[in-house]
Design a protein around this motif. Sequence first.
Motif, PDB file in Angstrom:
ATOM      1  N   MET A 235       0.862  -1.200   0.000  1.00  0.00           N
ATOM      2  CA  MET A 235       0.000   0.000   0.000  1.00  0.00           C
ATOM      3  C   MET A 235       0.889   1.238   0.000  1.00  0.00           C
ATOM      4  O   MET A 235       1.907   1.283   0.664  1.00  0.00           O
ATOM      5  N   THR A 236       0.495   2.267  -0.755  1.00  0.00           N
ATOM      6  CA  THR A 236       1.320   3.474  -0.927  1.00  0.00           C
ATOM      7  C   THR A 236       0.860   4.566   0.020  1.00  0.00           C
ATOM      8  O   THR A 236      -0.344   4.840   0.161  1.00  0.00           O
ATOM      9  N   THR A 237       1.791   5.224   0.683  1.00  0.00           N
ATOM     10  CA  THR A 237       1.493   6.348   1.568  1.00  0.00           C
ATOM     11  C   THR A 237       1.731   7.645   0.810  1.00  0.00           C
ATOM     12  O   THR A 237       2.711   7.773   0.087  1.00  0.00           O
ATOM     13  N   ALA A 238       0.758   8.654   0.999  1.00  0.00           N
ATOM     14  CA  ALA A 238       0.887   9.937   0.307  1.00  0.00           C
ATOM     15  C   ALA A 238       0.481  11.062   1.238  1.00  0.00           C
ATOM     16  O   ALA A 238      -0.338  10.890   2.148  1.00  0.00           O
ATOM     17  N   LEU A 239       1.046  12.236   1.025  1.00  0.00           N
ATOM     18  CA  LEU A 239       0.684  13.410   1.825  1.00  0.00           C
ATOM     19  C   LEU A 239      -0.722  13.890   1.443  1.00  0.00           C
ATOM     20  O   LEU A 239      -1.083  13.902   0.260  1.00  0.00           O
ATOM     21  N   PRO A 240      -1.565  14.289   2.426  1.00  0.00           N
ATOM     22  CA  PRO A 240      -2.934  14.761   2.108  1.00  0.00           C
ATOM     23  C   PRO A 240      -2.887  16.093   1.349  1.00  0.00           C
ATOM     24  O   PRO A 240      -1.965  16.890   1.499  1.00  0.00           O
ATOM     25  N   ALA A 241      -3.961  16.315   0.536  1.00  0.00           N
ATOM     26  CA  ALA A 241      -4.059  17.569  -0.216  1.00  0.00           C
ATOM     27  C   ALA A 241      -4.466  18.713   0.707  1.00  0.00           C
ATOM     28  O   ALA A 241      -4.980  18.507   1.813  1.00  0.00           O
ATOM     29  N   ARG A 242      -4.251  19.908   0.251  1.00  0.00           N
ATOM     30  CA  ARG A 242      -4.647  21.086   1.018  1.00  0.00           C
ATOM     31  C   ARG A 242      -6.186  21.201   1.043  1.00  0.00           C
ATOM     32  O   ARG A 242      -6.835  21.031   0.004  1.00  0.00           O
ATOM     33  N   ILE A 243      -6.744  21.510   2.203  1.00  0.00           N
ATOM     34  CA  ILE A 243      -8.179  21.804   2.251  1.00  0.00           C
ATOM     35  C   ILE A 243      -8.392  23.241   1.779  1.00  0.00           C
ATOM     36  O   ILE A 243      -7.547  24.114   2.003  1.00  0.00           O
ATOM     37  N   PRO A 244      -9.550  23.516   1.093  1.00  0.00           N
ATOM     38  CA  PRO A 244      -9.802  24.891   0.647  1.00  0.00           C
ATOM     39  C   PRO A 244     -10.113  25.797   1.838  1.00  0.00           C
ATOM     40  O   PRO A 244     -10.845  25.424   2.749  1.00  0.00           O
TER      41      PRO A 244
ATOM     42  N   TRP B 236       6.780  18.461   3.871  1.00  0.00           N
ATOM     43  CA  TRP B 236       7.603  18.061   2.725  1.00  0.00           C
ATOM     44  C   TRP B 236       9.085  17.965   3.106  1.00  0.00           C
ATOM     45  O   TRP B 236       9.836  17.121   2.607  1.00  0.00           O
ATOM     46  N   GLY B 237       9.505  18.835   4.018  1.00  0.00           N
ATOM     47  CA  GLY B 237      10.883  18.739   4.474  1.00  0.00           C
ATOM     48  C   GLY B 237      11.148  17.433   5.192  1.00  0.00           C
ATOM     49  O   GLY B 237      12.155  16.752   4.963  1.00  0.00           O
ATOM     50  N   ARG B 238      10.265  17.061   6.094  1.00  0.00           N
ATOM     51  CA  ARG B 238      10.417  15.784   6.802  1.00  0.00           C
ATOM     52  C   ARG B 238      10.342  14.613   5.822  1.00  0.00           C
ATOM     53  O   ARG B 238      11.025  13.606   5.951  1.00  0.00           O
ATOM     54  N   TRP B 239       9.503  14.761   4.877  1.00  0.00           N
ATOM     55  CA  TRP B 239       9.311  13.694   3.865  1.00  0.00           C
ATOM     56  C   TRP B 239      10.606  13.444   3.108  1.00  0.00           C
ATOM     57  O   TRP B 239      11.002  12.300   2.871  1.00  0.00           O
ATOM     58  N   SER B 240      11.246  14.529   2.741  1.00  0.00           N
ATOM     59  CA  SER B 240      12.474  14.382   1.934  1.00  0.00           C
ATOM     60  C   SER B 240      13.645  13.820   2.759  1.00  0.00           C
ATOM     61  O   SER B 240      14.632  13.329   2.200  1.00  0.00           O
ATOM     62  N   GLU B 241      13.570  13.909   4.088  1.00  0.00           N
ATOM     63  CA  GLU B 241      14.656  13.433   4.934  1.00  0.00           C
ATOM     64  C   GLU B 241      14.526  11.959   5.304  1.00  0.00           C
ATOM     65  O   GLU B 241      15.394  11.398   5.985  1.00  0.00           O
ATOM     66  N   LEU B 242      13.426  11.340   4.912  1.00  0.00           N
ATOM     67  CA  LEU B 242      13.234   9.925   5.242  1.00  0.00           C
ATOM     68  C   LEU B 242      14.283   9.068   4.554  1.00  0.00           C
ATOM     69  O   LEU B 242      14.615   9.281   3.380  1.00  0.00           O
TER      70      LEU B 242
ATOM     71  N   VAL C 204      15.645   5.738   2.781  1.00  0.00           N
ATOM     72  CA  VAL C 204      15.035   4.764   1.855  1.00  0.00           C
ATOM     73  C   VAL C 204      13.589   5.188   1.616  1.00  0.00           C
ATOM     74  O   VAL C 204      12.635   4.492   1.960  1.00  0.00           O
ATOM     75  N   ILE C 205      13.412   6.341   1.065  1.00  0.00           N
ATOM     76  CA  ILE C 205      12.080   6.940   0.953  1.00  0.00           C
ATOM     77  C   ILE C 205      11.103   6.100   0.137  1.00  0.00           C
ATOM     78  O   ILE C 205       9.919   5.998   0.438  1.00  0.00           O
ATOM     79  N   ARG C 206      11.624   5.436  -0.905  1.00  0.00           N
ATOM     80  CA  ARG C 206      10.714   4.643  -1.752  1.00  0.00           C
ATOM     81  C   ARG C 206      10.081   3.525  -0.927  1.00  0.00           C
ATOM     82  O   ARG C 206       8.888   3.273  -1.000  1.00  0.00           O
ATOM     83  N   ALA C 207      10.936   2.838  -0.120  1.00  0.00           N
ATOM     84  CA  ALA C 207      10.395   1.749   0.689  1.00  0.00           C
ATOM     85  C   ALA C 207       9.438   2.289   1.750  1.00  0.00           C
ATOM     86  O   ALA C 207       8.412   1.696   2.059  1.00  0.00           O
ATOM     87  N   GLN C 208       9.783   3.441   2.342  1.00  0.00           N
ATOM     88  CA  GLN C 208       8.917   4.028   3.359  1.00  0.00           C
ATOM     89  C   GLN C 208       7.531   4.333   2.805  1.00  0.00           C
ATOM     90  O   GLN C 208       6.511   4.055   3.422  1.00  0.00           O
ATOM     91  N   VAL C 209       7.514   4.910   1.617  1.00  0.00           N
ATOM     92  CA  VAL C 209       6.250   5.300   1.011  1.00  0.00           C
ATOM     93  C   VAL C 209       5.464   4.081   0.563  1.00  0.00           C
ATOM     94  O   VAL C 209       4.254   3.958   0.743  1.00  0.00           O
ATOM     95  N   GLN C 210       6.162   3.139  -0.045  1.00  0.00           N
ATOM     96  CA  GLN C 210       5.479   1.998  -0.645  1.00  0.00           C
ATOM     97  C   GLN C 210       4.958   1.029   0.403  1.00  0.00           C
ATOM     98  O   GLN C 210       3.912   0.415   0.216  1.00  0.00           O
ATOM     99  N   TYR C 211       5.683   0.879   1.501  1.00  0.00           N
ATOM    100  CA  TYR C 211       5.292  -0.146   2.474  1.00  0.00           C
ATOM    101  C   TYR C 211       4.839   0.454   3.813  1.00  0.00           C
ATOM    102  O   TYR C 211       4.919  -0.183   4.861  1.00  0.00           O
TER     103      TYR C 211
END
Length: 704
Positions: free
Chosen positions: A1-10, A114-120, A122-129
């Motif tokens: 399962m893929t993890t993604a950042l939520p979109a901005r609320i209006p 996004w800053g924290r996201w980029s510092e993870l 093995v980011i691909r594995a983190q996001v994918q699993y």
Amino acid sequence: MTTALPARIPLDMPPGDPAAIDDVVRSVAGAAHVLAVLAGDLEGPAATAPGWIGDDAAAAAAQIGRVRHLVREVGGAVLVATGHLSAHADRLRDARRQVRDLRAEQDDDHAVAWGRWSELEVIRAQVQYDGAGAVAVVEDLRASEESRRRRHEALLADVEDDASATARALVDACAVVGGTGRPGDDTRALAHLAALLPFWGDPQLAASGAALATALFEATTPAGMEEAARQATASAGAPPFATAFLEALGAEGVRALLSRLGSGGEWLPFLATMLGTALGAAAGSGEVDDVLGAVYVHTDERYGDSDAVAVGMAAVVVAGRTGGSGGPRPATVAGWARQMLSREHVQGTDVGLGDLPKGFPPEASDPVGQMVGLLADRHDSAASAALLGDGAVWEAALARGWNDGGAALGQVIVSAALQAGEAGADAVRSGLDVIGSSLFEGSPRDWDVSRRTVAQVAADIGRAVASQVHVAAGALSVGVDGRLVDRQEEVLRGIGYVSLDASAAAAIGAALQRSLGVVPGSSTVAGDGAPHPVVVLPAAFLAVREYGHRLNHALDGFEAKQRAENVELLWNWTVGLPTTVGGELVRRSPVGAALSFAEGSAAILFGADGTWDEPVDRGLRFSSADAAEEARVRWELRRDVESVARQAEEAFERTGAALGIPAAPVSPKANWLDPVVDTVTGEVVSGGLRTAGRGVNDVVQLLR
């Protein structure tokens, strides 16, 4: 399962522009300042109208006083409105600032995520699993967005609540000049101010009324007419507006609007309400009187738009009755009802038949019923008497059916009789005359009124006769000398038929006694000599009631005869005709004779031979002996009671002799030998005709 950042609320800004509201506040505040200055001026010497004297001075001072009071009220309302508008502008400005802060906060949170996201690692594995680091970033951002959503919704709700409160305050402020906070407040304010300040408002209202008359016909669509009428509804009840409106329209313009209201298409309730209100509010003038008294429904128009006009009239009356405006005056409605009933009398059919507008009130589908219903509601004796003073109107009213069982018509009849003077008497006399002349011993096809309708309103007619008892007393004077003059016989026949109703008979009888000033046991009757009214009139009325019951039986007989004739006619054109034709095709044969015999016998068996069961006379019976006995009971204390009884007996007999005895038709007797005779004579006649035919043919050949 893929993890993604939520979109901005209006994060939308609350509706409204604080700068625009500030402009309104400055304008309203300026108006408040002007009103304050004016109020101060009106408190000075001008308040007493200096230089004016007498009634003019009093009137001017009163007008100034009303203006001063109005200025105070309006000034206070304007100040309140200014405060609410200013507060709302501040609330809106602060809310918009807070939304901008929320947007900045949102930008910061997304940047951090996004800053924290980029510092993870093995980011691909983190996001994918669904790695723990990625999930933590997402959950933190989602929580911050949810917090912002709740705070943003609370801000918008707060602004909306404040806007609603401000709107309510503005509506309350409008109320001092008749406003309601809805479209059309300009005309409502004009009407309110015109009523408060007539010397200023009347010309303004008149100009608006004339302008509306033009605007209605300049509108290119029904919706445009409806909108123009809606905006003017508040002013329509002001006499200056209504008068100018009707004068500008004229009878032709009013008829055009009535036709439009009653034609197929969309129902225009505001137009109906506005027109009805104006017709009721217009002040009397030559031109207005012409409009109110114009003939809009033409008696002899067969294919024109008179039916649509009648439906439009009903729409106007319904709108007035249900909308509270009152609608046209009773005199106008009575004139409309007379036009409609006169048309029905001539055309022989109800008015208002045709396509009705979509959404049209169903109760308005009977225009005459609506007119009579409004007159019944108003209890206007003058208008009711004006309507029923015409025999043709009575004929049409008593010939038609009524959805309410004649209740409204009965009330109008009673109201008409309450009109003082000849108008009330003429209405009652006309009704009795029509009933007496229309229900006679003859074919029901020739009767001008419906027995059922007469029965429905008989009790009310009895009450009407009681109110104008001198009409009955004049007709019953036949008991004095037995002579009938003018339309006296028709009136007596009418009284007799109406008195079939027990309550009508009781009302008329009691009114006669009251009119004579006599109570049972009194000794005020004149002695022997000329018949006295207190003896003659009750006896004559009893004779008229006897005539009414015998007439009712005779009419039952004529209805039975007509039903028998109708059945016989139907039989002859269905069973009889093919049987006769078949018999002729095989004439002079056993088959033809059998067909003829069978058809004649079946006609007798099924009651289609033109005979009928004569109705049993179950009506009350009165005699001269009854009249004499009533006189004995009434005058039992008199020593000459037998002389009085003879007067009553003779009055009864004179009245009965003048009216005669109605006779019911006698049914021919069914004879089972008739089919046999018809079969035999048919064969003889048929053979004789054929022989004569051959003789004529021989003569023609010789002449050639």
